[in-house]
Design a protein around this motif. Structure first.
Motif, mmCIF file in Angstrom:
data_model
loop_
_atom_site.group_PDB
_atom_site.id
_atom_site.type_symbol
_atom_site.label_atom_id
_atom_site.label_comp_id
_atom_site.label_asym_id
_atom_site.label_seq_id
_atom_site.Cartn_x
_atom_site.Cartn_y
_atom_site.Cartn_z
ATOM 1 N N MET A 12 0.831 -1.202 0.000
ATOM 2 C CA MET A 12 0.000 0.000 0.000
ATOM 3 C C MET A 12 0.869 1.258 0.000
ATOM 4 N N LYS A 13 1.918 1.238 0.810
ATOM 5 C CA LYS A 13 2.834 2.383 0.863
ATOM 6 C C LYS A 13 3.482 2.631 -0.484
ATOM 7 N N ARG A 14 3.964 1.561 -1.099
ATOM 8 C CA ARG A 14 4.639 1.698 -2.389
ATOM 9 C C ARG A 14 3.679 2.225 -3.449
ATOM 10 N N TYR A 15 2.437 1.797 -3.376
ATOM 11 C CA TYR A 15 1.435 2.259 -4.333
ATOM 12 C C TYR A 15 1.145 3.745 -4.149
ATOM 13 N N VAL A 16 1.022 4.176 -2.897
ATOM 14 C CA VAL A 16 0.776 5.592 -2.611
ATOM 15 C C VAL A 16 1.934 6.449 -3.103
ATOM 16 N N VAL A 17 3.151 5.979 -2.875
ATOM 17 C CA VAL A 17 4.336 6.726 -3.324
ATOM 18 C C VAL A 17 4.344 6.840 -4.840
ATOM 19 N N ALA A 18 4.013 5.753 -5.527
ATOM 20 C CA ALA A 18 3.979 5.769 -6.990
ATOM 21 C C ALA A 18 2.919 6.732 -7.500
ATOM 22 N N LYS A 19 1.782 6.772 -6.821
ATOM 23 C CA LYS A 19 0.713 7.687 -7.222
ATOM 24 C C LYS A 19 1.136 9.140 -7.029
ATOM 25 N N LYS A 20 1.800 9.423 -5.930
ATOM 26 C CA LYS A 20 2.265 10.784 -5.668
ATOM 27 C C LYS A 20 3.277 11.226 -6.714
ATOM 28 N N ALA A 21 4.062 10.276 -7.199
ATOM 29 C CA ALA A 21 5.085 10.594 -8.191
ATOM 30 C C ALA A 21 4.496 10.737 -9.591
ATOM 31 N N GLY A 22 3.193 10.521 -9.711
ATOM 32 C CA GLY A 22 2.546 10.659 -11.013
ATOM 33 C C GLY A 22 2.744 9.474 -11.912
ATOM 34 N N GLU A 24 0.951 6.666 -11.875
ATOM 35 C CA GLU A 24 -0.175 5.760 -11.694
ATOM 36 C C GLU A 24 -0.426 4.858 -12.897
ATOM 37 N N GLN A 25 0.071 5.234 -14.053
ATOM 38 C CA GLN A 25 -0.132 4.416 -15.237
ATOM 39 C C GLN A 25 1.035 3.471 -15.499
ATOM 40 N N SER A 26 2.079 3.589 -14.687
ATOM 41 C CA SER A 26 3.255 2.759 -14.916
ATOM 42 C C SER A 26 2.970 1.319 -14.527
ATOM 43 N N GLU A 27 3.741 0.433 -15.071
ATOM 44 C CA GLU A 27 3.555 -1.001 -14.810
ATOM 45 C C GLU A 27 3.805 -1.333 -13.350
ATOM 46 N N ILE A 28 4.815 -0.692 -12.748
ATOM 47 C CA ILE A 28 5.142 -0.966 -11.345
ATOM 48 C C ILE A 28 4.020 -0.502 -10.433
ATOM 49 N N ALA A 29 3.496 0.701 -10.685
ATOM 50 C CA ALA A 29 2.402 1.230 -9.868
ATOM 51 C C ALA A 29 1.173 0.333 -9.976
ATOM 52 N N GLU A 30 0.863 -0.109 -11.171
ATOM 53 C CA GLU A 30 -0.281 -0.995 -11.363
ATOM 54 C C GLU A 30 -0.076 -2.313 -10.624
ATOM 55 N N MET A 31 1.164 -2.788 -10.605
ATOM 56 C CA MET A 31 1.464 -4.040 -9.916
ATOM 57 C C MET A 31 1.214 -3.899 -8.416
#
Length: 211
Positions: A12-22, A24-31
């Motif tokens: 969850m933390k990693r997902y939130v960080v990825a979303k903040k970094a913009g 959200e469409q990246s493969e890692i964020a989706e994972m």
């Protein structure tokens, strides 16, 4: 239980960080997003009224990580919906109230004992509190997954299996020289073992010479 909850909060933390970094469409964020939602669904299912008594360790583990969980869900950029986190937030609040009832610091054993002896109180709250009514969790999915095999699955599975064998299965009774383990032969070593074929399809070396 602690590992399950720890991995969930970490994803969850990693997902939130990825979303903040913009991203959200990246493969890692989706994972991380998909992994988080799957793990959250598992936790909601574990803590349903008819299962919570058998999964009291899961409840304690999640309560232990309550500060991190609350930090994620209270963030202004929290990507999770109320249906995904509402029940868990509510049951964590009620669980924390039970553990902190006398305002004294408890050891892990004492906290577990208090939760175990307060299970009927928790179930009663789940019957009367709408947020704690988690009957809808079963309707969200049937936990059916499709395994898609890559072209070369051994690239992942062979090293993974060796890692499990050396670091978990046999770690208590076999001392491995991990630096000496060769999962795959190096390219130069592979080249040395290739049998040369001569003109007309005849082998250039006798079989006795290469055995």
């Amino acid at each position: 239980a602690m590992r399950l909850c720890g991995v969930t909060v970490s994803c969850m933390k990693r997902y939130v960080v990825a979303k903040k970094a913009g991203d959200e469409q990246s493969e890692i964020a989706e994972m991380f997003g998909e992994a988080s939602r799957t793990l959250l669904q598992i936790l909601r299912t574990c803590l349903q009224m008819d299962r919570i008594e058998k999964n009291i360790q899961v409840l304690y583990a999640l309560a232990y990580l309550k500060r991190d969980f609350d930090e994620i869900v209270s963030s202004s950029t929290c990507p999770f919906t109320p249906s995904e986190i509402g029940f868990l937030s509510a049951i964590l609040t009620h669980t924390d109230t039970i553990i902190q009832k006398d305002g004294e610091a408890l050891t892990a054993t004492q906290a577990m004992y208090r939760l175990t002896t307060s299970i009927e109180d928790l179930k009663s709250a789940m019957r009367t509190n709408t947020l704690l009514n988690n009957d809808a969790a079963d309707a969200e999915g049937d936990f059916t997954f499709t395994y898609e095999e890559d072209a070369d699955p051994e690239v992942f599975f062979v090293p993974y299996i060796w890692d499990v064998v050396t670091c978990a299965v046999t770690v208590s009774f076999v001392e491995w020289d991990k630096a000496g383990i060769k999962v795959y032969a190096k390219e130069e070593e592979e080249a040395e073992t290739v049998v040369e074929v001569g003109v007309g399809g005849d082998f250039s070396k006798d079989v006795i010479d290469i055995v």
